[in-house]
Design a protein around this motif. Structure first.
Motif, PDB file in Angstrom:
ATOM      1  N   ILE A  91      77.975 -11.695  99.451  1.00 38.08           N
ATOM      2  CA  ILE A  91      78.363 -11.008  98.145  1.00 38.08           C
ATOM      3  C   ILE A  91      78.909 -12.158  97.464  1.00 38.08           C
ATOM      4  O   ILE A  91      79.872 -12.980  98.067  1.00 38.08           O
ATOM      5  CB  ILE A  91      79.536 -10.008  98.561  1.00 38.08           C
ATOM      6  N   THR A  92      78.528 -12.418  96.233  1.00 35.00           N
ATOM      7  CA  THR A  92      78.817 -13.303  95.372  1.00 35.00           C
ATOM      8  C   THR A  92      79.230 -12.576  94.163  1.00 35.00           C
ATOM      9  O   THR A  92      78.631 -11.398  93.951  1.00 35.00           O
ATOM     10  CB  THR A  92      78.028 -14.572  95.119  1.00 35.00           C
ATOM     11  N   PRO A  93      79.518 -13.169  92.879  1.00 36.19           N
ATOM     12  CA  PRO A  93      79.683 -12.526  91.598  1.00 36.19           C
ATOM     13  C   PRO A  93      78.217 -12.349  91.070  1.00 36.19           C
ATOM     14  O   PRO A  93      78.050 -11.251  90.201  1.00 36.19           O
ATOM     15  CB  PRO A  93      80.429 -13.335  90.844  1.00 36.19           C
ATOM     16  N   THR A  94      77.408 -12.994  91.311  1.00 38.28           N
ATOM     17  CA  THR A  94      75.863 -12.825  90.837  1.00 38.28           C
ATOM     18  C   THR A  94      74.733 -12.542  91.811  1.00 38.28           C
ATOM     19  O   THR A  94      73.793 -12.265  91.580  1.00 38.28           O
ATOM     20  CB  THR A  94      75.526 -14.057  90.499  1.00 38.28           C
ATOM     21  N   SER A  95      75.276 -12.061  92.986  1.00 35.42           N
ATOM     22  CA  SER A  95      74.263 -11.629  94.213  1.00 35.42           C
ATOM     23  C   SER A  95      74.661 -10.822  95.395  1.00 35.42           C
ATOM     24  O   SER A  95      76.133 -11.132  95.674  1.00 35.42           O
ATOM     25  CB  SER A  95      73.483 -13.090  94.651  1.00 35.42           C
TER      26      SER A  95
ATOM     27  N   ASN B  51      68.938  -6.614  89.317  1.00 34.76           N
ATOM     28  CA  ASN B  51      67.563  -6.813  89.659  1.00 34.76           C
ATOM     29  C   ASN B  51      67.559  -6.967  91.231  1.00 34.76           C
ATOM     30  O   ASN B  51      68.227  -7.539  91.885  1.00 34.76           O
ATOM     31  CB  ASN B  51      66.981  -7.945  88.957  1.00 34.76           C
ATOM     32  N   VAL B  52      66.617  -6.310  91.834  1.00 35.46           N
ATOM     33  CA  VAL B  52      66.462  -6.181  93.204  1.00 35.46           C
ATOM     34  C   VAL B  52      65.068  -6.563  93.793  1.00 35.46           C
ATOM     35  O   VAL B  52      64.069  -6.027  92.982  1.00 35.46           O
ATOM     36  CB  VAL B  52      66.774  -4.726  93.502  1.00 35.46           C
ATOM     37  N   VAL B  53      65.083  -7.220  94.751  1.00 34.83           N
ATOM     38  CA  VAL B  53      63.842  -7.309  95.586  1.00 34.83           C
ATOM     39  C   VAL B  53      64.039  -6.839  96.774  1.00 34.83           C
ATOM     40  O   VAL B  53      64.906  -7.128  97.218  1.00 34.83           O
ATOM     41  CB  VAL B  53      63.569  -9.072  95.641  1.00 34.83           C
ATOM     42  N   ASN B  54      63.068  -5.948  97.303  1.00 34.53           N
ATOM     43  CA  ASN B  54      63.083  -4.998  98.035  1.00 34.53           C
ATOM     44  C   ASN B  54      62.177  -5.557  99.227  1.00 34.53           C
ATOM     45  O   ASN B  54      60.951  -5.645  98.696  1.00 34.53           O
ATOM     46  CB  ASN B  54      62.823  -3.337  97.685  1.00 34.53           C
ATOM     47  N   ARG B  55      62.594  -5.546 100.326  1.00 32.04           N
ATOM     48  CA  ARG B  55      61.268  -5.585 101.411  1.00 32.04           C
ATOM     49  C   ARG B  55      61.546  -4.507 102.607  1.00 32.04           C
ATOM     50  O   ARG B  55      62.892  -4.107 103.095  1.00 32.04           O
ATOM     51  CB  ARG B  55      61.615  -6.734 102.052  1.00 32.04           C
ATOM     52  N   ARG B  56      60.768  -3.510 102.748  1.00 33.55           N
ATOM     53  CA  ARG B  56      60.521  -2.370 103.447  1.00 33.55           C
ATOM     54  C   ARG B  56      59.752  -2.370 104.448  1.00 33.55           C
ATOM     55  O   ARG B  56      58.633  -2.578 104.244  1.00 33.55           O
ATOM     56  CB  ARG B  56      60.443  -1.160 102.557  1.00 33.55           C
TER      57      ARG B  56
ATOM     58  N   ARG C 198      72.450 -10.419  89.858  1.00 35.58           N
ATOM     59  CA  ARG C 198      73.150  -9.565  88.523  1.00 35.58           C
ATOM     60  C   ARG C 198      72.022  -9.906  87.524  1.00 35.58           C
ATOM     61  O   ARG C 198      71.560 -10.919  87.228  1.00 35.58           O
ATOM     62  CB  ARG C 198      74.319 -10.524  88.422  1.00 35.58           C
ATOM     63  N   ALA C 199      71.688  -8.717  86.592  1.00 38.31           N
ATOM     64  CA  ALA C 199      71.109  -8.804  85.591  1.00 38.31           C
ATOM     65  C   ALA C 199      71.710  -9.369  84.387  1.00 38.31           C
ATOM     66  O   ALA C 199      72.898  -8.984  84.205  1.00 38.31           O
ATOM     67  CB  ALA C 199      70.477  -7.320  85.351  1.00 38.31           C
ATOM     68  N   VAL C 200      71.046 -10.291  83.597  1.00 37.18           N
ATOM     69  CA  VAL C 200      71.523 -10.783  82.369  1.00 37.18           C
ATOM     70  C   VAL C 200      71.407  -9.936  81.250  1.00 37.18           C
ATOM     71  O   VAL C 200      70.284  -9.458  80.987  1.00 37.18           O
ATOM     72  CB  VAL C 200      70.842 -12.222  82.046  1.00 37.18           C
ATOM     73  N   THR C 201      72.676  -9.416  80.580  1.00 37.05           N
ATOM     74  CA  THR C 201      72.566  -8.310  79.576  1.00 37.05           C
ATOM     75  C   THR C 201      72.577  -9.115  78.235  1.00 37.05           C
ATOM     76  O   THR C 201      73.218 -10.160  78.052  1.00 37.05           O
ATOM     77  CB  THR C 201      73.365  -7.449  79.895  1.00 37.05           C
TER      78      THR C 201
ATOM     79  N   ALA D 148      65.369  -1.995  89.890  1.00 38.63           N
ATOM     80  CA  ALA D 148      66.339  -2.262  88.840  1.00 38.63           C
ATOM     81  C   ALA D 148      67.621  -1.224  89.084  1.00 38.63           C
ATOM     82  O   ALA D 148      67.461  -0.048  89.157  1.00 38.63           O
ATOM     83  CB  ALA D 148      66.073  -2.215  87.497  1.00 38.63           C
ATOM     84  N   SER D 149      68.813  -1.677  89.107  1.00 40.74           N
ATOM     85  CA  SER D 149      70.052  -0.846  89.628  1.00 40.74           C
ATOM     86  C   SER D 149      71.153  -0.954  88.538  1.00 40.74           C
ATOM     87  O   SER D 149      71.294  -2.196  87.918  1.00 40.74           O
ATOM     88  CB  SER D 149      70.262  -1.425  91.049  1.00 40.74           C
ATOM     89  N   ILE D 150      71.741   0.138  88.339  1.00 39.43           N
ATOM     90  CA  ILE D 150      73.197   0.272  87.592  1.00 39.43           C
ATOM     91  C   ILE D 150      73.848   1.111  88.295  1.00 39.43           C
ATOM     92  O   ILE D 150      73.838   2.160  88.953  1.00 39.43           O
ATOM     93  CB  ILE D 150      72.563   0.992  86.386  1.00 39.43           C
ATOM     94  N   CYS D 151      75.116   0.318  88.700  1.00 36.04           N
ATOM     95  CA  CYS D 151      76.210   0.886  89.293  1.00 36.04           C
ATOM     96  C   CYS D 151      77.631   1.225  88.460  1.00 36.04           C
ATOM     97  O   CYS D 151      77.672   0.224  87.646  1.00 36.04           O
ATOM     98  CB  CYS D 151      76.508   0.011  90.811  1.00 36.04           C
ATOM     99  N   ARG D 152      77.958   2.491  88.452  1.00 37.81           N
ATOM    100  CA  ARG D 152      79.220   2.847  87.642  1.00 37.81           C
ATOM    101  C   ARG D 152      80.239   3.155  88.526  1.00 37.81           C
ATOM    102  O   ARG D 152      80.029   3.855  89.504  1.00 37.81           O
ATOM    103  CB  ARG D 152      78.702   3.876  86.807  1.00 37.81           C
ATOM    104  N   SER D 153      81.480   2.649  88.193  1.00 37.09           N
ATOM    105  CA  SER D 153      82.626   2.985  89.072  1.00 37.09           C
ATOM    106  C   SER D 153      83.247   4.623  88.598  1.00 37.09           C
ATOM    107  O   SER D 153      83.204   4.938  87.405  1.00 37.09           O
ATOM    108  CB  SER D 153      84.023   1.907  88.456  1.00 37.09           C
ATOM    109  N   ILE D 154      83.850   4.881  89.606  1.00 39.80           N
ATOM    110  CA  ILE D 154      84.594   6.327  89.277  1.00 39.80           C
ATOM    111  C   ILE D 154      85.725   6.216  90.160  1.00 39.80           C
ATOM    112  O   ILE D 154      86.122   5.346  91.072  1.00 39.80           O
ATOM    113  CB  ILE D 154      83.753   7.535  89.888  1.00 39.80           C
ATOM    114  N   PHE D 155      86.861   7.304  89.757  1.00 42.20           N
ATOM    115  CA  PHE D 155      88.064   7.068  90.388  1.00 42.20           C
ATOM    116  C   PHE D 155      88.766   5.843  90.488  1.00 42.20           C
ATOM    117  O   PHE D 155      89.440   5.314  91.530  1.00 42.20           O
ATOM    118  CB  PHE D 155      87.888   7.764  91.833  1.00 42.20           C
ATOM    119  N   ASP D 156      88.667   5.113  89.494  1.00 42.88           N
ATOM    120  CA  ASP D 156      89.622   3.697  89.303  1.00 42.88           C
ATOM    121  C   ASP D 156      89.027   2.902  90.402  1.00 42.88           C
ATOM    122  O   ASP D 156      90.075   2.146  91.058  1.00 42.88           O
ATOM    123  CB  ASP D 156      90.910   3.994  89.231  1.00 42.88           C
TER     124      ASP D 156
END
Length: 151
Positions: free
Chosen positions: A119-123, A12-17, A148-151, A34-42
């Motif tokens: 940077i933390t595990p949840t933010s 989940n993202v709070v944006n200030r622009r 971090r979004a709770v799934t 709301a953001s989803i990040c996926r790994s590529i290339f290991d």
């Protein structure tokens, strides 16, 4: 090479622009994302799509690790223009990522700087700043606070 592993998953993202750039403005617009990040290339890269529901638009980021140079290139595009912007390039040192690149704003050349910090595990925090004078001074213009979004 796995510097962005912390970012894999849903956020989940709070944006200030900043409303107006290079005008000495202190008028900020706030909006959700709301953001989803996926790994590529290991872990040597990732893709991220962010949805801005109140703006009716989306953003897309491609991050790639250059093994030879040992640095990241970050590319951004948005659904409004469909244009892939020039990359910013850099590294992480002591838990902070700094990435720089050349771009334009309203036809003028600028320097762009992306900062990853807190940077933390949840933010995490991302900030963008631009310079119109070759990097002598910088104006922060977009801040994203990720939780971090709770799934």
């Amino acid at each position: 090479m796995n510097d962005f592993d912390f970012f894999i998953g849903s956020w989940n993202v709070v944006n200030r622009r900043l409303a107006t750039l290079f005008a000495g403005s202190d008028d900020w617009n706030e909006f959700p994302g709301a953001s989803i990040c996926r790994s590529i290339f290991d872990g040597g890269g990732n893709t991220e799509e962010i949805i801005f529901p109140t703006l009716g638009s989306r953003g897309f980021t491609l991050r790639l690790f250059d093994v030879e140079r040992e640095q990241w290139s970050i590319y951004w595009a948005n659904s409004r223009s469909g244009v892939l912007f020039p990359p910013v390039v850099g590294t992480f040192v002591d838990g902070r990522g700094d990435f720089y690149g050349d771009d334009t704003h309203e036809g003028r050349p600028i320097r762009a700087h992306f900062i990853w910090s807190e940077i933390t595990p949840t933010s995490a925090r991302w900030e963008q700043e631009f310079s119109a004078d070759g990097g002598r001074t910088w104006e922060s213009n977009w801040i994203m606070e990720f939780t971090r979004a709770v799934t």
